[in-house]
Design a protein around this motif. Structure first.
Motif, PDB file in Angstrom:
ATOM      1  N   GLN A   1      -6.903   3.128  -4.969  1.00 20.22           N
ATOM      2  CA  GLN A   1      -7.276   3.870  -3.766  1.00 20.22           C
ATOM      3  C   GLN A   1      -8.207   3.035  -2.882  1.00 20.22           C
ATOM      4  OE1 GLN A   1      -6.217   7.101  -2.828  1.00 20.22           O
ATOM      5  NE2 GLN A   1      -7.170   6.477  -0.905  1.00 20.22           N
TER       6      GLN A   1
ATOM      7  N   ARG B   1       0.725   4.179  -2.883  1.00 19.07           N
ATOM      8  CA  ARG B   1       0.555   5.621  -2.644  1.00 19.07           C
ATOM      9  C   ARG B   1       1.605   6.428  -3.410  1.00 19.07           C
ATOM     10  NH1 ARG B   1      -0.094   3.784   2.746  1.00 19.07           N
ATOM     11  NH2 ARG B   1      -2.262   3.908   3.467  1.00 19.07           N
ATOM     12  N   GLU B   2       2.817   5.930  -3.422  1.00 19.27           N
ATOM     13  CA  GLU B   2       3.888   6.612  -4.150  1.00 19.27           C
ATOM     14  C   GLU B   2       3.573   6.682  -5.644  1.00 19.27           C
ATOM     15  OE1 GLU B   2       7.515   4.585  -3.318  1.00 19.27           O
ATOM     16  OE2 GLU B   2       7.460   5.023  -1.163  1.00 19.27           O
TER      17      GLU B   2
ATOM     18  N   GLN C   1      -6.784   4.372 -10.877  1.00 20.54           N
ATOM     19  CA  GLN C   1      -6.542   5.001  -9.582  1.00 20.54           C
ATOM     20  C   GLN C   1      -7.646   4.750  -8.561  1.00 20.54           C
ATOM     21  OE1 GLN C   1      -4.260   8.527  -9.295  1.00 20.54           O
ATOM     22  NE2 GLN C   1      -5.626   9.496  -7.800  1.00 20.54           N
TER      23      GLN C   1
ATOM     24  N   ILE D   1      -6.127   0.475  -1.025  1.00 20.98           N
ATOM     25  CA  ILE D   1      -5.379   1.061   0.092  1.00 20.98           C
ATOM     26  C   ILE D   1      -6.297   1.262   1.298  1.00 20.98           C
ATOM     27  CG2 ILE D   1      -4.197   3.152   0.871  1.00 20.98           C
ATOM     28  CD1 ILE D   1      -3.123   3.420  -2.023  1.00 20.98           C
ATOM     29  N   GLU D   2      -7.497   1.804   1.050  1.00 17.38           N
ATOM     30  CA  GLU D   2      -8.419   2.088   2.143  1.00 17.38           C
ATOM     31  C   GLU D   2      -8.967   0.807   2.768  1.00 17.38           C
ATOM     32  OE1 GLU D   2     -11.303   4.730   0.487  1.00 17.38           O
ATOM     33  OE2 GLU D   2      -9.878   6.391   0.266  1.00 17.38           O
TER      34      GLU D   2
ATOM     35  N   MET E   1       0.607   6.607  -6.996  1.00 16.52           N
ATOM     36  CA  MET E   1      -0.512   7.534  -7.219  1.00 16.52           C
ATOM     37  C   MET E   1      -0.045   8.976  -7.142  1.00 16.52           C
ATOM     38  SD  MET E   1      -4.037   6.007  -5.658  1.00 16.52           S
ATOM     39  CE  MET E   1      -3.568   6.274  -3.958  1.00 16.52           C
ATOM     40  N   ASP E   2       0.818   9.280  -6.175  1.00 13.40           N
ATOM     41  CA  ASP E   2       1.342  10.642  -6.039  1.00 13.40           C
ATOM     42  C   ASP E   2       2.122  11.056  -7.278  1.00 13.40           C
ATOM     43  OD1 ASP E   2       0.230  10.834  -3.543  1.00 13.40           O
ATOM     44  OD2 ASP E   2       2.089  10.386  -2.449  1.00 13.40           O
TER      45      ASP E   2
ATOM     46  N   THR F   1       0.835  -1.205   0.000  1.00 10.55           N
ATOM     47  CA  THR F   1       0.000   0.000   0.000  1.00 10.55           C
ATOM     48  C   THR F   1       0.871   1.256   0.000  1.00 10.55           C
ATOM     49  OG1 THR F   1      -0.173  -0.198   2.416  1.00 10.55           O
ATOM     50  CG2 THR F   1      -1.984  -1.084   1.107  1.00 10.55           C
ATOM     51  N   GLY F   2       2.026   1.186   0.654  1.00 14.72           N
ATOM     52  CA  GLY F   2       2.932   2.331   0.656  1.00 14.72           C
ATOM     53  C   GLY F   2       3.441   2.642  -0.733  1.00 14.72           C
ATOM     54  N   ARG F   3       3.861   1.608  -1.458  1.00 19.63           N
ATOM     55  CA  ARG F   3       4.332   1.827  -2.828  1.00 19.63           C
ATOM     56  C   ARG F   3       3.188   2.293  -3.726  1.00 19.63           C
ATOM     57  NH1 ARG F   3       8.781   0.164  -5.590  1.00 19.63           N
ATOM     58  NH2 ARG F   3       9.757   0.640  -3.580  1.00 19.63           N
TER      59      ARG F   3
END
Length: 310
Positions: free
Chosen positions: A274, A256-257, A270, A277-278, A259-260, A252-254
């Motif tokens: 998302q 987020r990266e 996306q 992740i949630e 997506m950013d 999930t951390g990767r």
């Protein structure tokens, strides 16, 4: 795979766009679901209603146009109709597949309402296109009724809000049915959006994003895994370019990266990432699998698809 509780989200392209395509897709989905049932999994299924609710809305609008003595059909009722007839095809297909394997398990569709916030910003800026192309005169009539329209090629189409889902009204019933060993189809088309007014629920002129409801449903039944079926076999780096590469596993951390960095399209992959992740949050045991319906067997075997975990 023993005693896993799995939520399956059938996306727009997983069900086709015509009735024969939908029935064929339902049979394909039934095979994958039956495999999971044979592995002692508890299953809840949600699905898109992208083309279906638009066709229902267009048909009912046409009927009202030529038969004005009949009242127009609200969007919430169109959503309910789509839940019923898609659920019917899925129920039939899953039951038939299970019986053919000597498995006797009840399959049930729950007509599902989902509360939304009446002050959600989406109601002030509707953007979800529905229904058929209409003329300028028809568009003017829609606006007189308080509906919103947007110009498209060949005319206009109606647009409605897509608010964030808050609570699945029938969640207790869904959990009770799953606890009783039944296969449940719920929150189809994002659920029927409703507004809480004192002790009453009032249908809202809106639709709910299917990825968001998939995550809310999976969390609400405390699923171990969420399977999101879409139109590609896995998530890709640089999708649609000559540099695209499959991503078969990410944390999930990767995610987020990525997506950013704008790696995934806002209206395409996306929302699914998302949602993953949630849903996973801080739970180390939850996973999400993203793949397409025709690849689900290979994806469950680790040969394709994208797995997301904490």
């Amino acid at each position: 795979m023993k005693n896993n509780r799995i939520a399956i989200a059938l996306g727009h392209n997983a069900l086709g766009t015509t009735l024969p395509e939908q029935q064929k897709a339902a049979k394909e989905a039934a095979k994958a679901i039956a495999d999971l049932v044979q592995d002692d999994c508890e299953i809840v299924i949600t699905h898109s209603n992208g083309p279906q609710v638009g066709m229902i809305h267009a048909a009912m609008s046409e009927f009202h146009k030529f038969n004005p003595e009949y009242t127009a059909t609200p969007m919430s009722v169109c959503s309910a109709m789509s839940q019923g007839y898609i659920g019917y095809d899925l129920q039939q297909a899953i039951r038939s597949e299970l019986v053919s394997r000597g498995i006797f398990r009840t399959v049930v569709t729950v007509l599902t309402q989902v509360t939304v916030d009446p002050y959600d910003d989406a109601f002030y800026d509707p953007a979800k296109i529905i229904g058929r192309v209409i003329t300028a005169a028809e568009a003017e009539e829609e606006e007189k009724k308080g509906n919103r329209v947007t110009p498209v090629e060949g005319g206009y189409r109606r647009i409605v809000a897509a608010p964030t889902p808050m609570e699945i009204v029938e969640l207790d019933a869904i959990n009770a049915l799953m606890d009783a060993g039944q296969i449940v189809i719920a929150a189809g088309g994002g659920g029927i959006p409703v507004l809480q007014q004192d002790h009453k629920l009032k249908g809202a002129s809106a639709v709910i994003e299917k990825d968001l409801i998939a995550g809310l449903l999976a969390d609400g039944v405390n699923a171990d895994r969420l399977i999101i079926l879409t139109d590609v076999d896995c998530v890709y780096h640089d999708f649609g370019t000559d540099r695209q590469e499959p991503i078969h596993m990410m944390t999930t951390g990767r995610a987020r990266e990525y997506m950013d960095a704008g790696e995934f399209g806002l209206g395409n992959m996306q929302p699914k990432v998302q949602t993953a992740i949630e849903f996973i949050g801080d739970n180390k045991d939850r996973t999400v699998l993203i793949t397409k319906l025709s690849s689900i067997k290979e994806a469950l075997g680790g040969q394709t698809g994208t797995v997301i975990r904490r």
